[in-house]
Design an enzyme around this catalytic site. Structure first.
Site, PDB file in Angstrom:
ATOM      1  N   CYS A 126     -11.044   2.760  -1.657  1.00 44.01           N
ATOM      2  CA  CYS A 126      -9.745   3.185  -1.121  1.00 44.01           C
ATOM      3  C   CYS A 126      -9.563   2.435   0.191  1.00 44.01           C
ATOM      4  CB  CYS A 126      -9.741   4.690  -0.879  1.00 44.01           C
ATOM      5  SG  CYS A 126      -8.293   5.278   0.020  1.00 44.01           S
ATOM      6  N   HIS A 181      -8.240   3.137   2.896  1.00 48.77           N
ATOM      7  CA  HIS A 181      -8.440   3.865   4.151  1.00 48.77           C
ATOM      8  C   HIS A 181      -9.910   3.947   4.557  1.00 48.77           C
ATOM      9  CE1 HIS A 181      -4.407   5.164   3.153  1.00 48.77           C
ATOM     10  NE2 HIS A 181      -4.287   5.767   4.318  1.00 48.77           N
ATOM     11  N   GLU A 236      -4.332   9.524   7.814  1.00 51.48           N
ATOM     12  CA  GLU A 236      -2.887   9.291   8.049  1.00 51.48           C
ATOM     13  C   GLU A 236      -2.387  10.176   9.198  1.00 51.48           C
ATOM     14  OE1 GLU A 236      -0.223   7.453   6.138  1.00 51.48           O
ATOM     15  OE2 GLU A 236      -1.785   6.264   5.168  1.00 51.48           O
ATOM     16  N   ASP A 245       0.858  -1.186   0.000  1.00 49.74           N
ATOM     17  CA  ASP A 245       0.000   0.000   0.000  1.00 49.74           C
ATOM     18  C   ASP A 245       0.895   1.237   0.000  1.00 49.74           C
ATOM     19  OD1 ASP A 245      -2.867   0.981   0.232  1.00 49.74           O
ATOM     20  OD2 ASP A 245      -1.926   2.116   1.830  1.00 49.74           O
ATOM     21  N   SER A 246       0.305   2.352  -0.414  1.00 43.71           N
ATOM     22  CA  SER A 246       1.070   3.604  -0.381  1.00 43.71           C
ATOM     23  C   SER A 246       1.390   4.000   1.064  1.00 43.71           C
ATOM     24  CB  SER A 246       0.250   4.709  -1.036  1.00 43.71           C
ATOM     25  OG  SER A 246      -0.994   4.825  -0.374  1.00 43.71           O
ATOM     26  N   CYS A 285      -3.520  -1.222  -2.455  1.00 41.42           N
ATOM     27  CA  CYS A 285      -3.836   0.179  -2.743  1.00 41.42           C
ATOM     28  C   CYS A 285      -4.631   0.284  -4.050  1.00 41.42           C
ATOM     29  CB  CYS A 285      -2.517   0.928  -2.871  1.00 41.42           C
ATOM     30  SG  CYS A 285      -2.678   2.663  -3.208  1.00 41.42           S
TER      31      CYS A 285
HETATM   32  N1  DGL Z   1      -4.403   3.454  -0.148  1.00 40.52           N
HETATM   33  C1  DGL Z   1      -4.750   4.197  -1.310  1.00 40.52           C
HETATM   34  C2  DGL Z   1      -5.958   3.610  -2.028  1.00 40.52           C
HETATM   35  O1  DGL Z   1      -6.446   2.573  -1.670  1.00 40.52           O
HETATM   36  C3  DGL Z   1      -5.022   5.635  -1.071  1.00 40.52           C
HETATM   37  C4  DGL Z   1      -3.992   6.368  -0.314  1.00 40.52           C
HETATM   38  C5  DGL Z   1      -3.181   7.315  -1.108  1.00 40.52           C
HETATM   39  O2  DGL Z   1      -3.717   8.265  -1.690  1.00 40.52           O
HETATM   40  O3  DGL Z   1      -1.979   7.082  -1.100  1.00 40.52           O
HETATM   41  O4  DGL Z   1      -6.435   4.169  -2.961  1.00 40.52           O
END
Ligand code: DGL
Length: 269
Positions: free
Chosen positions: A194, A196, A162, A7-8, A70
């Site tokens: 997403c 999150h 975050e 993930d990012s 992600c």
């Molecule tokens: N985790 C990323 C997603 O599922 C979003 C977070 C980011 O913008 O880095 O899209």
């Protein structure tokens, strides 16, 4: 043996958590590119280069299979990585297909032509980069016809989560749901596109109303991974599991512990 989850940043922990519960005997290597998060405001080329570099590092650490938890990376990098060719014995999978199969009530790997499905009006909540890519609509069109998708680009929610600012995240969810419902007053289903957003699932559900079925990825991805590993046990990899970050491991460990409400220790990637 470790399956990679990328993930990012911290969001993929929602997918990791579901995968660990579904597959308690499988070791996982979690990799957060926190130094470059958020991805959702970057352009597609940049997201591709960052994702590729991280996945190559995960392969070097012994993963054979990497799940791009992600959505933003799945949207901007997955297809291109697959088309450009992967090293022998390595695989990368994304998170859209399990979600779309659940939405369209298809069995795993049912590649029959697209057909009419019950759900006609779908709200998609995702990052600006995921919305811009139209990857969700493209994958959906392979499987279903006649579905109207209204996408809401949800700026700010990832940053607020975050930073641990859940009051701001809640206000942003409500305003993005309002904006979506001005464009599509009666969605039948909503996709939390997403990693999150599952942390805010109750807020999304309350703002959307109880008649809207909310689809969230954790359990769907975990179930589809379990199915995949039964058919491909050789993809369990050779490396050891663990938690890696390109960011500051002390800061990321503390945020991750708050995020999943259990202690997690990250090391430098
Ligand atoms: N985790 C990323 C997603 O599922 C979003 C977070 C980011 O913008 O880095 O899209």
């Amino acid at each position: 043996m470790a399956v990679g989850i990328f993930d990012s940043g911290l969001g993929g922990l929602t997918v990791l958590n579901a995968a660990q519960q579904r597959l308690p005997d499988v070791e996982f290597l979690y990799y957060g590119d926190n130094a470059h998060a958020p991805y959702g405001v970057r352009d597609a080329e940049n997201i591709f280069q960052l994702t590729k570099a991280a996945v190559e590092d995960m392969w070097a650490k012994g993963c054979d299979l990497v799940i791009l938890a992600c959505n933003t990376a799945s949207a901007a990098a997955l297809r291109r990585m697959q088309e450009e060719g992967l090293p022998k014995g390595k695989r990368v999978l994304g998170v859209f297909v399990p979600l779309i199969e659940a939405l369209t009530e298809r069995q795993w790997g049912d590649n029959s032509p697209p057909r009419e499905v019950d759900v006609k009006h779908v709200a998609l909540f995702a990052t600006p980069a995921t919305v811009a890519s139209r990857a969700f609509q493209r994958e959906l069109a392979f499987r279903a016809i006649g579905v109207d998708v209204e996408a809401q680009s949800c700026g700010g929610i990832v940053d607020a989560i975050e930073e641990g600012d859940y009051v701001l995240a809640e206000a942003l969810v409500k305003s993005h749901v309002d904006a979506l419902m001005r464009k599509m007053p009666s969605p039948q289903a909503a996709i939390l596109g997403c990693t999150h957003y599952p942390l805010m699932e109750e807020i999304f559900q309350a703002a959307l109303g109880e008649n809207v079925k909310v689809f969230s990825q954790g359990n769907l991805v975990a179930e589809s991974l379990a199915d995949y590993l039964v058919r491909h046990p050789e993809m369990l990899g050779t490396g050891k599991g663990g938690y890696y970050t390109t960011g500051d491991p002390v800061r990321v460990s503390s945020r991750a512990t708050q995020f999943l409400r259990r202690e997690l220790r990250f090391e430098s990637a």
